[in-house]
Design a protein around this motif. Structure first.
Motif, short mmCIF file in Angstrom:
data_model
loop_
_atom_site.label_atom_id
_atom_site.label_comp_id
_atom_site.label_asym_id
_atom_site.label_seq_id
_atom_site.Cartn_x
_atom_site.Cartn_y
_atom_site.Cartn_z
N ASP A 151 -79.43 59.86 115.37
CA ASP A 151 -79.66 59.59 114.25
C ASP A 151 -78.57 60.63 112.77
OD1 ASP A 151 -79.26 58.45 111.49
OD2 ASP A 151 -81.26 58.39 111.59
N GLU A 183 -76.45 59.53 103.49
CA GLU A 183 -76.77 58.20 103.43
C GLU A 183 -78.51 58.62 103.88
OE1 GLU A 183 -78.16 55.70 106.40
OE2 GLU A 183 -78.34 57.24 106.75
N ASP A 184 -79.08 59.63 104.53
CA ASP A 184 -80.32 59.82 105.22
C ASP A 184 -81.27 59.76 104.88
OD1 ASP A 184 -82.37 58.42 107.10
OD2 ASP A 184 -80.73 59.77 108.82
N TRP A 305 -86.51 57.51 116.23
CA TRP A 305 -85.85 57.70 114.69
C TRP A 305 -86.86 57.92 114.15
CZ3 TRP A 305 -87.01 54.06 110.04
CH2 TRP A 305 -86.24 53.91 109.70
N HIS A 306 -86.00 58.94 113.39
CA HIS A 306 -87.10 59.60 112.15
C HIS A 306 -88.22 60.76 112.42
CE1 HIS A 306 -84.57 57.14 108.84
NE2 HIS A 306 -83.94 57.70 109.41
#
Ligand code: AHN
Ligand code: ZN
Length: 336
Positions: A151, A183-184, A305-306
């Motif tokens: 990511d 972005e994140d 993810w994350h």
């Protein structure tokens, strides 16, 4: 008898290869149409997935690239230097942007290749990594930042390898590579808030309203997000279909032609608020998102993810190769 069988088999095999080669060269000699096709195909540069893997590793080695951190600053310098090393003209946008619980020092990094060519393609990825691992189960882990091997770093790594190839081989289009920042850093999953804003994609929103050159335009754009994980599948993202269906078709048909149908699926994926949404709606450049998506997983994204598992162990050169070679082929076949 045994020897004779083997000999016959070998002969048949050799004949097969011979006939195979023969028909190819005959075709080439016969029609100029076929000849042209063969010439174009043979000029396609080979995307080196080990090189892309190296570019991913170099970013991850800085640690989490959370805006306002030293690692972020140092990784940004690295990306600028790499783009310059590959002959790009580099533009930087530095600005402060209010986020959910922090004000971020944002830095969009733009590498311009073949500036003289008016026909331009935009390639982009976000280079920041997330400040909170909010998909972790424990509150203690959620306080940690995400390494963002897939990511973040994977998309940038693929684009650095493409920048390297564009330096060695001139394409018939101009290319702008944009590494979007911030972005994140969207609102954490654990937050209790009535906020209308979600705070994702702040760097791309800024660039889309304030491009690095006034009146900037590209014929189309391709965003890469989470393109490095083992066994990833890229499904048709729904905003991409809505705003740039012809580009989805161009890229997916190249993927099928190049032999990557196990990575690219024509099934519908998610509708994802990602950088391409703002490039489409604010900058009016038809842009698609190549993003790992799986309905079967809880988040729709990869299991990592994350979380604190988004590290080099999830990265597979096979996935980098599939995405990188497909985008490379599309670029070097332009204009078509
Ligand atoms: C949402 O979850 C709304 N968008 C995801 C965009 C994203 C985050 N891509 C990578 N990390
Ligand atoms: Zn993310």
């Amino acid at each position: 008898m045994e020897t004779r069988r083997i000999t016959l088999f070998t002969l048949a095999f050799a004949l097969l290869i011979f006939v195979g080669c023969g028909s190819k060269s005959r075709k080439t000699a016969q029609s100029s149409g076929t000849q042209k096709q063969v010439e174009v195909q043979s000029k396609l540069p080979v995307f080196n997935a080990d090189s892309a893997f190296w570019f991913v590793q170099q970013q991850v080695n800085f640690g989490p690239r959370v805006p306002n951190s030293d690692a972020h600053e140092q990784c940004g310098n690295y990306l600028v230097n790499e783009l310059k090393r590959f002959g790009a003209t580099v533009y930087e946008q530095k600005t402060t942007i209010k986020g959910y619980e922090h004000t971020w020092n944002a830095r969009n990094i733009i590498g311009e290749i073949n500036p003289e060519n008016k026909d331009r393609i935009l390639l982009c990825a976000h280079w920041d990594s997330r400040y909170t691992a909010d998909r972790e189960h424990s509150a203690a882990n959620q306080k940690e930042a995400v390494l963002g091997a897939s990511d973040g770093a994977s998309g940038v790594g693929v684009l650095l390898e493409i920048a390297r190839l564009l330096h060695l081989n001139k394409a018939n289009v101009g290319v702008d590579i944009i590494f979007f920042d911030v972005e994140d850093q969207g609102i954490p999953a654990y937050a209790n808030t009535r906020s209308q804003e979600d705070f994702w994609c702040l760097g791309s929103k800024y660039w889309s309203k304030n491009p690095h050159k006034s009146g900037y335009f590209a014929r189309y754009g391709i965003l890469l997000d989470m393109v490095g994980a083992r066994n990833a599948v890229f499904r048709r993202e729904l905003y991409s279909d809505q705003f740039a269906k012809h580009i989805v078709e161009k890229v997916w048909s190249e993927a099928m032609q190049a032999g990557y149908s196990s990575f690219f699926s024509y099934e519908k994926g998610g509708m994802i608020t990602d950088d391409h949404y703002f490039v489409n709606t604010l900058a009016n450049i038809p842009t698609i998102d190549i993003i790992q998506y799986d309905h079967a997983s809880y988040s729709g994204f990869g299991h990592y993810w994350h979380t604190l598992h988004d590290d080099m162990d999830v990265i597979d050169t096979k996935t980098l190769k599939a995405v990188g070679q497909v985008v490379t082929n599309v670029l070097f076949k332009e204009p078509f």
